[in-house]
Enzyme design. Structure first.
Site, short mmCIF file in Angstrom:
data_model
loop_
_atom_site.label_atom_id
_atom_site.label_comp_id
_atom_site.label_asym_id
_atom_site.label_seq_id
_atom_site.Cartn_x
_atom_site.Cartn_y
_atom_site.Cartn_z
N LYS A 67 0.81 -1.22 0.00
CA LYS A 67 0.00 0.00 0.00
C LYS A 67 0.85 1.28 0.00
O LYS A 67 0.39 2.32 -0.43
CB LYS A 67 -0.94 0.02 1.21
CG LYS A 67 -2.08 -0.98 1.09
CD LYS A 67 -3.06 -0.83 2.24
CE LYS A 67 -4.14 -1.89 2.18
NZ LYS A 67 -5.15 -1.71 3.23
N ASP A 103 -9.77 3.08 2.12
CA ASP A 103 -9.84 2.56 3.49
C ASP A 103 -10.40 3.62 4.44
O ASP A 103 -11.16 3.30 5.35
CB ASP A 103 -8.44 2.14 3.99
CG ASP A 103 -7.95 0.85 3.35
OD1 ASP A 103 -8.80 0.01 2.98
OD2 ASP A 103 -6.74 0.68 3.24
#
Ligand code: ATR
Length: 275
Positions: A67, A103
């Protein structure tokens, strides 16, 4: 025409629930899409991202451990993802790859949907445990949602201090995690502790007000030892499966320009797949 192609880049990805989620929505909405597991060793990350620039890819999710590493490989980064320093969704438009972080939005949407009271009621004193990529998304989301005081607490102090500074809030040492609960209105665990196969989060909840909302972003098991202990003493709890579903919803919307529904049936399908 070839189906619109998306997938998930990570290592390992074999147990990812994302294909089930995205394929459920594609079938429900009658879209011709395919979602692939793109298990990518570290040495192949650059190549895998470069391959996404070609038709018929529409984009991909990015998961552990890439990420952060994926940022310099993209053509543009959405400002929110840049602030967080992590990308979990790539969108391809005219051969250019843009990185997003869904997220943060997914975390917030889940809390809003699942909390027993309006979220604002829980934003006076927030304690966040952990300071990794997930914690950064959670902290920025809560700050942007108007949290008044956020205390970042992590086993290693430096990332907690850096995160606290980035959002303009405070940090506390790991040894003070229990006393920090005394006036908390929301407690979020973003560490990997409590996950199946890992030790439970060592945390005595005695000082935590029973009105405080306790949220664990770990979803295997659904009721972590932390959530079990919180529930037993009467605290409202929110499990981590919703964050997975709502980050997927936001990613799906980026790729397919339609917001798919998060339903009880989909949640049940995931719980069955995890069993
Ligand atoms: P993610 O990006 O999913 O947040 P991560 O960056 O690996 O994953 O972060 C894992 C978090 O769990 C970190 O906050 C880590 O604390 P450290 O920064 O001190 O490593 C925390 N964590 C993992 N194992 C832990 C343990 N045994 N005790 C306390 N914290 C732990």
């Amino acid at each position: 025409m070839a189906p619109t192609r998306t997938g998930i880049i990570g290592h390992p990805v074999a147990h990812s629930l994302s294909p089930l989620i995205h394929q459920h929505w594609a079938a429900q909405l009658g879209l011709d899409c395919a979602y692939h597991l793109l298990d990518t060793p570290k040495s192949a990350l650059r190549e895998q991202v470069a391959a996404l620039r070609a038709q018929p890819w529409r984009g991909a999710n990015v998961t552990v451990p890439y990420k952060q590493a994926v940022l310099p490989l993209l053509d543009a980064i959405d400002p929110q993802a840049a602030r967080i320093g992590a990308v979990n969704t790539i969108l391809r438009e005219e051969g250019r790859l843009t990185g997003f972080n869904t997220d943060a939005a997914g975390f917030l949407e889940n809390l809003q949907q699942s909390a027993p009271q309006p979220l604002a009621n829980y934003l006076a004193q927030v304690v966040i445990l952990g300071a990794g990529g997930a914690a950064r998304a959670v902290a920025f989301a809560l700050h942007d949602a108007g949290a008044r005081h956020i205390t970042c607490i992590n086993r290693s102090p430096e990332p907690a201090q850096a995160l606290a500074q980035a959002i303009g809030h405070g940090s506390a040492p790991w040894a003070q995690r229990e006393s920090a609960l005394a006036s908390a209105t929301l407690l979020v665990n973003t560490t990997s502790l409590g996950m199946r196969g890992k030790p439970a989060l060592p945390l005595d909840l005695s000082l935590l007000p029973v009105t405080a909302l306790v949220h664990d972003i770990v979803y295997t098991p659904l009721i972590t030892p932390l959530l079990g202990a919180a529930q037993a003493r009467g605290n409202p709890i929110v499990d981590g499966l919703g964050m997975l579903l709502y980050q997927a919803q936001a990613a799906f919307a980026h790729w397919h320009s339609v917001t798919p529904p998060v339903t009880a049936a989909l949640r049940t399908a995931l719980i069955e797949a995890m069993a």
